[in-house]
Write an enzyme that holds these catalytic residues in place. Structure first.
Site, PDB file in Angstrom:
ATOM      1  N   ASP A 228      46.494 -18.836 -18.818  1.00 31.78           N
ATOM      2  CA  ASP A 228      46.745 -20.161 -18.280  1.00 31.78           C
ATOM      3  C   ASP A 228      45.757 -20.333 -17.132  1.00 31.78           C
ATOM      4  O   ASP A 228      45.202 -19.357 -16.601  1.00 31.78           O
ATOM      5  CB  ASP A 228      48.192 -20.326 -17.819  1.00 31.78           C
TER       6      ASP A 228
HETATM    7  C1  BGC Z   1      49.085 -25.605 -17.395  1.00 35.39           C
HETATM    8  C2  BGC Z   1      48.684 -25.495 -18.849  1.00 35.39           C
HETATM    9  C3  BGC Z   1      47.448 -26.308 -19.094  1.00 35.39           C
HETATM   10  C4  BGC Z   1      46.356 -25.850 -18.157  1.00 35.39           C
HETATM   11  C5  BGC Z   1      45.074 -26.630 -18.306  1.00 35.39           C
HETATM   12  C6  BGC Z   1      47.935 -25.312 -16.459  1.00 35.39           C
HETATM   13  O1  BGC Z   1      48.290 -25.591 -15.156  1.00 35.39           O
HETATM   14  O2  BGC Z   1      50.156 -24.718 -17.129  1.00 35.39           O
HETATM   15  O3  BGC Z   1      49.724 -25.923 -19.666  1.00 35.39           O
HETATM   16  O4  BGC Z   1      47.060 -26.210 -20.434  1.00 35.39           O
HETATM   17  O5  BGC Z   1      46.793 -26.014 -16.820  1.00 35.39           O
HETATM   18  O6  BGC Z   1      45.223 -27.920 -17.840  1.00 35.39           O
END
Ligand code: BGC
Length: 758
Positions: A228
């Site tokens: 993530d």
């Molecule tokens: C989120 C993800 C997301 C990623 C990119 C993160 O903060 O938890 O779900 O895909 O950011 O935006």
């Protein structure tokens, strides 16, 4: 076909390390020298959030269709629809030059307070898994990748970057992992995204058991694991754990740390090579899909509308809906003018257009006069004047439709909710309006359950319209006027109050950890256990017609675990209008070696029926439908015995029950040890063979010995064998040592040896 292995061997250590960390917020690192292009990823999950500038994390994104969020999608219980949505998402991805869509999210809704629940499907792992399979299959059928997220146990926003989810192995296997497992084993998402949090003390991004042993080895995941965004603490430890790609980039220091670790012999270069191989495989697979062009904006808008109509759930209706013949409709609530159709955070989409609920209602209302009152402000202030105006408008009308949207200061990615309530102003508004207008409909736009006890008895109807996507307004009007017969059913329980919810004593944790103390008992599993009333149960939703269930049957009364069985039921539309019913199949294990939830969803089907029409719904239940995870055997096991198969219209509305007997065929490893109880010895076939005769003998001796004691000491009154049965064999024998011809230790050691060698 690119020879990936050959490519890996041509790359320098620095190139390999660089490939394992992003080049920008949304792209991987290209290796121009070797013709390795970049891979471009974008959020996900219910629409594309494609940033024009790949170095921007949160700028306005390119226009894309905002489909309903996962709460609404799952309430459709329609796997084919999710597949269709997937195809549309892929078409947009192709047009926007996106290789991988960052979704779907399949984490469990452990508590209705979870800030991201609107992005997740369900409190039930089976339903979430089926939804994910549909969506992934749809997206990937067009040659666009997905990223199944957030692996694993990301069930809250509080301290989400650091908190350790403390989850028992069995609970993890039965509740928090199965949706991932189903999606990986059946759909092979191109990528899986690890979560921010720790799991039992280790960051998910470094969790070898989770990433390597379970995901890659046990489930056979072929793609790459991406972090993530910002989830990696220690790049080298993450590679060792199995995390292939770190995002976002660039992170030069991480790259040099990897190079240094390999040079110092601290990181095996083969580990890096394996990650490089996985990333390259996906990079080149993405190349097979030419990008560019446009997508059909109108068709996707229409699809968004159709999906919203399938996912809305009619929660209450005293007969007022569908609206018919009203001449004057009071439209109250600011979300009638400014639609609340999506949630905040990384899933926030720049929609191609947004339908306005008021206008869509007008379009369906024919000649009826619509009058509008704002009802509540955008912020959290209390404005009595807005309520007073609404009351005047409601009083003058034949019916009032209240559009109540849970504001984003109450619900968003990044923070959890602190209560289940609407705002004070919204509650006061509903109460004031329903007091003067008995014909009041409440339309809710929110991503997760809200408490309604304060006002639900005062209103005629409640429609859960969710975060309904950019075209939800039209679907909403169609449902209100009966052009769509609602068929959505809740994918999560609506509790009466926060204090009733499963995780309440263990939420949201603190001091670095959160204990999943409710264990297997989340959602309806918990309410079943407690026999606790709820506002609306899992699987519940009303229709403008009625359905009868008849003639439930199983394909065979006795079945082998390896074969499973098929359960069938005849469903009839007994009302006057076309409708769709979601038939749900739950399994209840009558007797189990470990504590099991009373019932668990293991199958469902959505069936469309004309008035008077009957269809047979048949659902296959495989071994897993009857199995549970045994932490001692370290695997899913089935036990022979009777199962009840409950067929219902919701978790609380079981219409038919059939019984079938399972024959367990798989041989389990022998796990008897020195601490195994007599009962465990007898339950294991090898244990029984070795110990059975001796048990009969010591049983007689024990009865004689304790029988004498009991005669002189009646206070001891107890069933001696029952007591003995739950003792480890060694302890039982120790008590009986005077009657044995050999030391208890030796007898146990001998028997263990014999049992394990059988
Ligand atoms: C989120 C993800 C997301 C990623 C990119 C993160 O903060 O938890 O779900 O895909 O950011 O935006």
């Amino acid at each position: 076909m690119t020879d990936i292995q050959a490519l890996v061997s041509q790359m320098t250590l620095a190139e390999k390390a660089a490939l394992c960390t992003g080049a920008s917020a949304w792209t991987t690192t290209p290796v121009e020298r070797l013709g390795v292009p970049e891979l471009l990823v974008s959020d996900g999950p219910h629409g594309l959030r494609r940033q024009a500038d790949v170095h921007a994390l949160g700028a306005e994104s390119l226009p894309a269709t905002c489909f309903p969020t996962a709460s609404c999608l799952a309430s459709s219980w329609d796997v084919d629809l999710l597949r269709t949505l997937g195809v549309a998402l892929a078409e947009e991805a192709i047009a926007l030059n996106v290789d991988v869509v960052l979704g779907p999210g399949v984490n469990m809704k452990r508590s209705p307070l979870g800030g991201r629940n609107f992005e997740y499907f369900s409190e039930d792992p089976f339903l979430a898994g089926e939804m994910a399979v549909g969506l992934i299959d749809g997206i990937q059928s067009k040659g666009v990748g997905t990223s199944l997220k957030h692996f694993a146990a990301n069930n809250q926003e509080f301290q989400r970057f650091s908190i350790s989810a403390e989850v028992d192995e069995r609970v993890l296997r039965e509740i928090y992992l199965p949706a991932f497992e189903a999606a990986v084993t059946r759909s092979q998402p191109w990528t899986v995204m690890c979560s921010y949090n720790k799991l039992n003390g280790t960051f998910a991004s470094e969790h070898y058991t989770l990433l390597t042993e379970i995901l890659k080895k046990e489930w056979g995941f072929k793609g790459f694991i991406v972090s993530d965004w910002g989830a990696v603490r220690n790049r080298v430890a993450a590679l060792k754990g199995g995390l292939d790609l770190e995002m976002p980039g660039p992170q030069d220091r991480r790259v040099s740390a990897v190079v240094a670790a390999v040079r110092a012999g601290e990181l095996d270069e083969a580990v890096l090579d394996e990650s490089v191989r996985r990333i390259l495989s996906v990079v080149f697979k993405a190349q097979e899909t030419p990008k560019g062009g446009t997508f059909d904006v109108d068709a996707h808008h229409d699809l968004a509308r159709r999906i919203a109509g399938e996912g809305m759930v009619l929660l209450k209706n005293d007969g007022l809906l569908p609206l018919k013949g009203q001449q004057h409709i009071a439209v109250i609530g600011r979300s009638a003018e400014a639609a609340h159709f999506q949630g905040g955070g990384s899933s926030h989409i720049n929609p191609t257009r947004v339908d306005v609920p008021f206008k869509e209602l007008q379009a369906r209302a024919g000649d009826a006069e619509l009058t509008y009152a704002e009802g509540y402000p955008a912020d959290n202030s209390f404005k009595q004047a807005l309520i007073d105006q609404a009351v005047v408008v409601a009083q003058a009308a034949d019916v009032a439709v209240l559009y109540i949207a849970l504001p984003s200061f109450k619900e968003s990615e990044g923070y959890d909710r602190t209560d289940l309530d609407l705002t004070d102003q919204q509650i006061a508004l509903i109460k004031a309006v329903s007091k003067v207008q008995p014909k009041t409909v409440v339309v809710l736009n929110n991503g997760a359950p809200v408490a309604m006890s304060a006002w639900i008895d005062d209103v005629s109807a409640v429609l859960e319209a969710w975060m309904m996507g950019q075209a939800g307004a039209g679907a909403l009007s169609d449902v209100l006027f009966g052009r769509i017969n609602p068929s959505g059913k809740l994918a999560e329980t609506f509790p009466l109050k926060l204090a009733d919810t499963p995780a309440i004593g263990n939420w949201p944790g603190g001091a670095g950890s959160v204990r999943y103390g409710e264990g297997l008992y989340i959602g309806y599993r918990y309410y079943d256990l407690k026999e606790m009333p709820v506002l609306f149960p899992f699987g519940y939703g009303l229709s403008y017609t009625t359905f009868a269930y008849n003639n439930a049957r199983v394909s065979t009364a006795t079945f082998k675990d390896v074969d499973g069985l098929t359960v069938s039921v005849d469903v009839t539309n007994t009302g006057a209008v076309f409708g769709k019913e979601v038939v749900q199949v739950y399994v209840h294990d009558r007797v189990a070696g470990l504590d099991r939830p009373h019932k668990e969803l293991k199958g469902f089907a959505k069936v469309a029926l004309e008035p008077g029409e009957t269809k047979t719904v048949s659902i296959k239940l495989n071994t897993r439908a009857f199995a549970f995870y045994h932490p001692e055997y370290k695997q899913w096991i089935t036990e022979a015995g009777e199962f009840e198969i409950l067929i219902g219209a919701s978790a609380a509305d079981i219409r038919q029950t059939v019984t079938a007997t399972l024959e367990a065929t798989r041989e389990l490893p022998c796990v008897l040890d020195v601490e195994s109880t007599l009962r465990e010895w007898l339950a294991d076939p090898r244990g029984r063979a070795v110990f059975g005769p001796f048990y009969a003998q010591i049983g007689a001796q024990a009865s004689a010995m304790f029988g004498a004691a009991q005669a002189s000491e009646p206070g001891l009154g107890m069933d001696m064998m029952d007591m003995l049965n739950d003792m480890p064999m060694f302890s039982a024998l120790l008590f009986m040592q005077p009657m044995l011809d050999r030391p208890a230790e030796d007898i146990v050691a001998d028997m263990l040896k014999q049992a394990h060698s059988r």
